[in-house]
Design a protein around this motif. Structure first.
Motif, PDB file in Angstrom:
ATOM      1  N   TRP A 178      44.167  13.509  47.214  1.00  0.00           N
ATOM      2  CA  TRP A 178      43.489  12.453  46.461  1.00  0.00           C
ATOM      3  C   TRP A 178      44.425  11.323  46.105  1.00  0.00           C
ATOM      4  N   TYR A 179      45.658  11.658  45.731  1.00  0.00           N
ATOM      5  CA  TYR A 179      46.584  10.593  45.318  1.00  0.00           C
ATOM      6  C   TYR A 179      46.814   9.638  46.478  1.00  0.00           C
ATOM      7  N   TYR A 180      46.981  10.135  47.659  1.00  0.00           N
ATOM      8  CA  TYR A 180      47.168   9.277  48.829  1.00  0.00           C
ATOM      9  C   TYR A 180      45.972   8.348  48.994  1.00  0.00           C
ATOM     10  N   TYR A 181      44.781   8.872  48.869  1.00  0.00           N
ATOM     11  CA  TYR A 181      43.593   8.042  49.096  1.00  0.00           C
ATOM     12  C   TYR A 181      43.407   6.998  48.006  1.00  0.00           C
ATOM     13  N   TRP A 182      43.686   7.380  46.770  1.00  0.00           N
ATOM     14  CA  TRP A 182      43.472   6.432  45.680  1.00  0.00           C
ATOM     15  C   TRP A 182      44.537   5.347  45.621  1.00  0.00           C
ATOM     16  N   THR A 183      45.697   5.592  46.132  1.00  0.00           N
ATOM     17  CA  THR A 183      46.701   4.540  46.190  1.00  0.00           C
ATOM     18  C   THR A 183      46.469   3.605  47.377  1.00  0.00           C
ATOM     19  N   GLY A 184      45.477   3.899  48.157  1.00  0.00           N
ATOM     20  CA  GLY A 184      45.107   3.029  49.265  1.00  0.00           C
ATOM     21  C   GLY A 184      43.645   2.633  49.139  1.00  0.00           C
ATOM     22  N   ASP A 185      42.952   2.699  50.258  1.00  0.00           N
ATOM     23  CA  ASP A 185      41.536   2.314  50.256  1.00  0.00           C
ATOM     24  C   ASP A 185      40.629   3.490  50.559  1.00  0.00           C
ATOM     25  N   GLY A 186      41.171   4.699  50.444  1.00  0.00           N
ATOM     26  CA  GLY A 186      40.355   5.882  50.678  1.00  0.00           C
ATOM     27  C   GLY A 186      40.377   6.382  52.112  1.00  0.00           C
ATOM     28  N   ARG A 187      41.132   5.692  52.970  1.00  0.00           N
ATOM     29  CA  ARG A 187      41.183   6.097  54.381  1.00  0.00           C
ATOM     30  C   ARG A 187      42.542   6.706  54.710  1.00  0.00           C
ATOM     31  N   ASP A 188      42.555   7.519  55.760  1.00  0.00           N
ATOM     32  CA  ASP A 188      43.822   8.092  56.180  1.00  0.00           C
ATOM     33  C   ASP A 188      44.543   7.128  57.114  1.00  0.00           C
ATOM     34  N   SER A 189      45.674   7.574  57.650  1.00  0.00           N
ATOM     35  CA  SER A 189      46.493   6.687  58.471  1.00  0.00           C
ATOM     36  C   SER A 189      45.791   6.258  59.760  1.00  0.00           C
ATOM     37  N   ARG A 190      44.761   6.972  60.148  1.00  0.00           N
ATOM     38  CA  ARG A 190      43.993   6.602  61.343  1.00  0.00           C
ATOM     39  C   ARG A 190      42.734   5.832  61.009  1.00  0.00           C
ATOM     40  N   GLY A 191      42.583   5.484  59.759  1.00  0.00           N
ATOM     41  CA  GLY A 191      41.425   4.707  59.357  1.00  0.00           C
ATOM     42  C   GLY A 191      40.178   5.509  59.079  1.00  0.00           C
ATOM     43  N   ARG A 192      40.321   6.813  59.067  1.00  0.00           N
ATOM     44  CA  ARG A 192      39.160   7.661  58.808  1.00  0.00           C
ATOM     45  C   ARG A 192      38.978   7.847  57.305  1.00  0.00           C
ATOM     46  N   ASP A 193      37.726   7.932  56.900  1.00  0.00           N
ATOM     47  CA  ASP A 193      37.402   8.102  55.490  1.00  0.00           C
ATOM     48  C   ASP A 193      37.877   9.468  55.024  1.00  0.00           C
ATOM     49  N   GLY A 194      38.736   9.474  53.970  1.00  0.00           N
ATOM     50  CA  GLY A 194      39.244  10.733  53.466  1.00  0.00           C
ATOM     51  C   GLY A 194      38.473  11.251  52.267  1.00  0.00           C
ATOM     52  N   ILE A 195      37.520  10.470  51.789  1.00  0.00           N
ATOM     53  CA  ILE A 195      36.751  10.840  50.614  1.00  0.00           C
ATOM     54  C   ILE A 195      35.595  11.754  51.031  1.00  0.00           C
ATOM     55  N   ASP A 196      35.401  12.808  50.258  1.00  0.00           N
ATOM     56  CA  ASP A 196      34.346  13.747  50.589  1.00  0.00           C
ATOM     57  C   ASP A 196      32.963  13.246  50.185  1.00  0.00           C
ATOM     58  N   TYR A 197      32.876  12.647  49.011  1.00  0.00           N
ATOM     59  CA  TYR A 197      31.576  12.199  48.518  1.00  0.00           C
ATOM     60  C   TYR A 197      31.700  10.830  47.864  1.00  0.00           C
ATOM     61  N   TRP A 198      30.730   9.982  48.151  1.00  0.00           N
ATOM     62  CA  TRP A 198      30.668   8.634  47.588  1.00  0.00           C
ATOM     63  C   TRP A 198      29.366   8.428  46.833  1.00  0.00           C
ATOM     64  N   GLY A 199      29.457   7.655  45.748  1.00  0.00           N
ATOM     65  CA  GLY A 199      28.248   7.156  45.125  1.00  0.00           C
ATOM     66  C   GLY A 199      27.829   5.855  45.789  1.00  0.00           C
ATOM     67  N   LYS A 200      26.707   5.326  45.345  1.00  0.00           N
ATOM     68  CA  LYS A 200      26.179   4.114  45.973  1.00  0.00           C
ATOM     69  C   LYS A 200      26.752   2.841  45.369  1.00  0.00           C
ATOM     70  N   GLY A 201      27.410   2.966  44.246  1.00  0.00           N
ATOM     71  CA  GLY A 201      28.066   1.824  43.641  1.00  0.00           C
ATOM     72  C   GLY A 201      27.288   1.202  42.499  1.00  0.00           C
ATOM     73  N   THR A 202      28.022   0.619  41.582  1.00  0.00           N
ATOM     74  CA  THR A 202      27.421  -0.117  40.476  1.00  0.00           C
ATOM     75  C   THR A 202      28.205  -1.420  40.312  1.00  0.00           C
ATOM     76  N   PRO A 203      27.509  -2.554  40.200  1.00  0.00           N
ATOM     77  CA  PRO A 203      28.210  -3.833  40.139  1.00  0.00           C
ATOM     78  C   PRO A 203      28.730  -4.146  38.745  1.00  0.00           C
ATOM     79  N   VAL A 204      29.906  -4.741  38.723  1.00  0.00           N
ATOM     80  CA  VAL A 204      30.515  -5.230  37.486  1.00  0.00           C
ATOM     81  C   VAL A 204      30.849  -6.702  37.701  1.00  0.00           C
ATOM     82  N   THR A 205      30.359  -7.540  36.806  1.00  0.00           N
ATOM     83  CA  THR A 205      30.625  -8.970  36.887  1.00  0.00           C
ATOM     84  C   THR A 205      31.244  -9.428  35.579  1.00  0.00           C
TER      85      THR A 205
END
Length: 133
Positions: free
Chosen positions: A103-130
């Motif tokens: 997790w630390y590796y993914y959170w210090t980046g954009d959630g992807r591994d060195s090959r650009g694959r998504d390393g996150i197991d589960y995602w929410g749909k997102g909530t906007p903050v303005t």
């Protein structure tokens, strides 16, 4: 069925506060590091904050240290992100995410591994903050 559901986004003025919530179900909450990514228009996704209860560790990206606080309520399978002293540069869609490994590796980046694959197991749909100036 796995569900990761965010709530609490909205619009505030500079200096304001919001609290995001992430309710998780369908997986063993304690086995995962859970936290938040954000993506602003035209920018790369970035890890904001994460909490690993099993390791007793938290992570914050430098730009939010001292302003954001992450916490979890294991009884409710919910993670919270208290955001204080918000700035316009915090404007983004905030996504709750859960990762079982590296997790630390993914959170210090954009959630992807060195090959650009998504390393996150589960995602929410997102909530906007303005945040307006």
């Amino acid at each position: 069925e796995v569900q990761v559901v965010e709530s609490g986004g909205g619009s505030v003025q500079t200096g304001g506060s919001l609290r995001l919530s992430c309710a998780a179900s369908g997986f063993t909450f304690d086995d995962y590091a859970i936290g938040w990514f954000r993506q602003a228009p035209g920018k790369q996704r970035e890890g904001v904050s994460c909490i690993s209860k099993s390791e007793g560790r938290t992570y914050y990206t430098d730009s939010v240290k001292g302003r954001f606080t992450i916490s979890s309520d294991n009884a409710k399978n919910t993670v919270y992100l208290q955001m204080n002293n918000l700035k316009p540069e915090d404007t983004a869609v905030y996504y709750c995410a859960a990762a079982r490994r590296h997790w630390y590796y993914y959170w210090t980046g954009d959630g992807r591994d060195s090959r650009g694959r998504d390393g996150i197991d589960y995602w929410g749909k997102g909530t906007p903050v303005t945040v307006s100036s």
